[in-house]
Structure formats: structure tokens, C-alpha cells
Design an enzyme around this catalytic site. Structure first.
Site, PDB file in Angstrom:
ATOM      1  N   CYS A  10       0.871  -1.181   0.000  1.00 14.30           N
ATOM      2  CA  CYS A  10       0.000   0.000   0.000  1.00 14.30           C
ATOM      3  C   CYS A  10       0.908   1.232   0.000  1.00 14.30           C
ATOM      4  CB  CYS A  10      -0.971  -0.018   1.180  1.00 14.30           C
ATOM      5  SG  CYS A  10      -0.176  -0.028   2.808  1.00 14.30           S
ATOM      6  N   ASN A  13       2.377   1.429   4.295  1.00 15.51           N
ATOM      7  CA  ASN A  13       2.680   0.147   4.970  1.00 15.51           C
ATOM      8  C   ASN A  13       2.433   0.232   6.483  1.00 15.51           C
ATOM      9  OD1 ASN A  13       5.558  -2.048   5.494  1.00 15.51           O
ATOM     10  ND2 ASN A  13       3.476  -2.633   5.066  1.00 15.51           N
ATOM     11  N   CYS A  15      -1.293   0.641   7.397  1.00 15.67           N
ATOM     12  CA  CYS A  15      -2.722   0.311   7.559  1.00 15.67           C
ATOM     13  C   CYS A  15      -3.102  -0.917   6.736  1.00 15.67           C
ATOM     14  CB  CYS A  15      -3.611   1.489   7.169  1.00 15.67           C
ATOM     15  SG  CYS A  15      -3.455   2.924   8.268  1.00 15.67           S
ATOM     16  N   ARG A  16      -3.230  -0.753   5.409  1.00 16.41           N
ATOM     17  CA  ARG A  16      -3.820  -1.815   4.587  1.00 16.41           C
ATOM     18  C   ARG A  16      -2.898  -3.008   4.374  1.00 16.41           C
ATOM     19  NH1 ARG A  16      -5.112   2.103  -0.207  1.00 16.41           N
ATOM     20  NH2 ARG A  16      -3.238   3.027   0.700  1.00 16.41           N
ATOM     21  N   SER A  17      -1.659  -2.760   3.951  1.00 15.44           N
ATOM     22  CA  SER A  17      -0.810  -3.932   3.630  1.00 15.44           C
ATOM     23  C   SER A  17      -0.360  -4.728   4.863  1.00 15.44           C
ATOM     24  CB  SER A  17       0.357  -3.547   2.719  1.00 15.44           C
ATOM     25  OG  SER A  17       1.220  -2.617   3.312  1.00 15.44           O
ATOM     26  N   ASP A 128      -8.057   3.730   1.121  1.00 20.59           N
ATOM     27  CA  ASP A 128      -7.136   4.216   2.154  1.00 20.59           C
ATOM     28  C   ASP A 128      -7.939   4.697   3.365  1.00 20.59           C
ATOM     29  OD1 ASP A 128      -5.289   5.563   3.669  1.00 20.59           O
ATOM     30  OD2 ASP A 128      -4.440   6.696   2.001  1.00 20.59           O
TER      31      ASP A 128
HETATM   32  P1  4NP Z   1      -1.730   2.763   4.176  1.00 18.70           P
HETATM   33  O1  4NP Z   1      -2.374   4.103   4.788  1.00 18.70           O
HETATM   34  O2  4NP Z   1      -1.186   3.133   2.791  1.00 18.70           O
HETATM   35  O3  4NP Z   1      -2.875   1.826   4.099  1.00 18.70           O
HETATM   36  O4  4NP Z   1      -0.631   2.330   5.136  1.00 18.70           O
HETATM   37  C1  4NP Z   1      -1.698   5.326   4.833  1.00 18.70           C
HETATM   38  C2  4NP Z   1      -0.723   5.535   5.779  1.00 18.70           C
HETATM   39  C3  4NP Z   1      -0.087   6.746   5.855  1.00 18.70           C
HETATM   40  C4  4NP Z   1      -0.411   7.757   4.983  1.00 18.70           C
HETATM   41  C5  4NP Z   1      -1.381   7.547   4.012  1.00 18.70           C
HETATM   42  C6  4NP Z   1      -2.020   6.329   3.943  1.00 18.70           C
HETATM   43  N1  4NP Z   1       0.242   9.008   5.079  1.00 18.70           N
HETATM   44  O5  4NP Z   1      -0.086   9.916   4.284  1.00 18.70           O
HETATM   45  O6  4NP Z   1       1.104   9.192   5.941  1.00 18.70           O
END
Ligand code: 4NP
Length: 161
Positions: A10, A13, A15-17, A128
Site C-alpha cells: 500500500c 505500509n 494500515c492496509r498492507s 485508504d
Molecule cells: P496505508 O495508509 O497506505 O494503508 O498504510 C496510509 C498511511 C499513511 C499515509 C497515508 C495512507 N500518510 O499519508 O502518511
């Protein structure tokens, strides 16, 4: 037989992955197949490199029995495209970024979208959840539980796993 190597990707790294990694580990464990898989996750960006998963994501995951243990890291294109059999992106931006990182077109064929493996959910990406509320984290887990079951079936249908 070689292990089947899966990398979930994602943006951050956190939340989703990491959730996809934990859900897929639980799915193969439940089927008694944990020893046939190597499962990891990474982000297209290093914003949170070295950090554990987002606390909100951890809380929602634990409520469903999934413990998020991974530490955020950025995709390492040369090593990761050589190592993993499947590189599975959470959304369209992730897969675009990964296509750009792929060392060549042949290795880019390892890419797919998590939602390609859904059997029930009709979403075309794992949205997201970072800037949203509780419902977003729950939706991530709903989609991932569906997609990971489908992913194992897909791998088995291809004679692996
Ligand atoms: P992820 O979520 O891609 O599912 O881990 C996010 C984590 C951090 C951010 C955006 C999405 N960020 O902008 O810091």
C-alpha cells in the site's frame, strides 16, 4: 517445493498492507499451509519506515483476532521484484507506482490488485482508511478477509500452495 512468496503493498505500509499480511497469514495457518508460504508487506513510500502499524488499524484488526506485527518498510524494487511471486497492490495508485518501479515488463507481470481476488465484495480497490473514521478500517478488513480467501483459492488453482 519452493514457498509461495507474497508481498502486499500500500502507500504507507501501516494500515492496509500490514493488515493484508496478517489476514493472509491467518488464512494459510487455518488451512494448515503456513509452512508453504512466505508473506510480507511494504509501502510505496517511506513516510512511516521503521514504525509499527497504525494504532487504529491495530485495534480494529485485534478485534477480529488479527495481530499486526510488521514494521513499515519501503518497497525495494530490485530485491522485491526478484524475490516475490505475487506483488499485490491495494489501489490503482499503488499499482501505477509499482509498475514504474518494476525492473522490467516481465517482472511487472507479478503485479495484481487485492480486489481481483474478492469473491463477495465488488469494490475495485481497498480504500485508504488513514484520514477517515472507524468505518474505513472495518471496510479494509471486510475486503481483505474476502480477498485473502480468494487469493489462496487462486494460488491453489494454479497448482501452488
Ligand atoms: P496505508 O495508509 O497506505 O494503508 O498504510 C496510509 C498511511 C499513511 C499515509 C497515508 C495512507 N500518510 O499519508 O502518511
Amino acid at each position: 517445493m519452493d514457498k509461495v512468496k507474497l508481498l502486499f503493498v500500500c502507500l504507507g505500509n501501516i494500515c492496509r498492507s500490514p493488515s493484508a499480511e496478517a489476514v493472509m497469514k491467518a488464512v494459510v495457518e487455518k488451512q494448515g499451509k503456513a509452512d508453504r508460504f512466505f508473506i510480507d508487506s511494504a509501502g510505496t513510500e517511506a513516510y512511516h519506515a521503521g514504525e509499527p502499524a497504525d494504532r487504529r488499524m491495530q485495534r480494529h484488526a485485534v478485534n477480529r483476532g488479527f495481530t499486526l506485527t510488521s514494521i513499515s518498510r519501503k518497497v525495494q524494487p530490485i530485491v522485491d521484484f526478484a524475490t516475490f511471486d505475487y506483488i499485490i497492490a491495494m489501489d490503482d495508485q499503488n499499482i501505477r507506482d509499482l509498475r514504474r518501479m518494476a525492473p522490467n515488463e516481465d517482472l511487472a507481470r507479478k503485479l495484481s490488485l487485492m480486489t481481483d481476488y474478492c469473491q463477495v465484495h465488488t469494490e475495485t480497490s481497498v480504500p485508504d482508511p488513514y484520514y477517515g473514521g472507524a468505518a474505513g478500517f472495518e471496510l479494509v478488513l471486510d475486503i481483505l478477509e474476502d480477498a485473502c480467501e480468494g487469493l489462496l483459492k487462486h494460488i491453489e488453482a494454479n497448482g501452488r500452495g
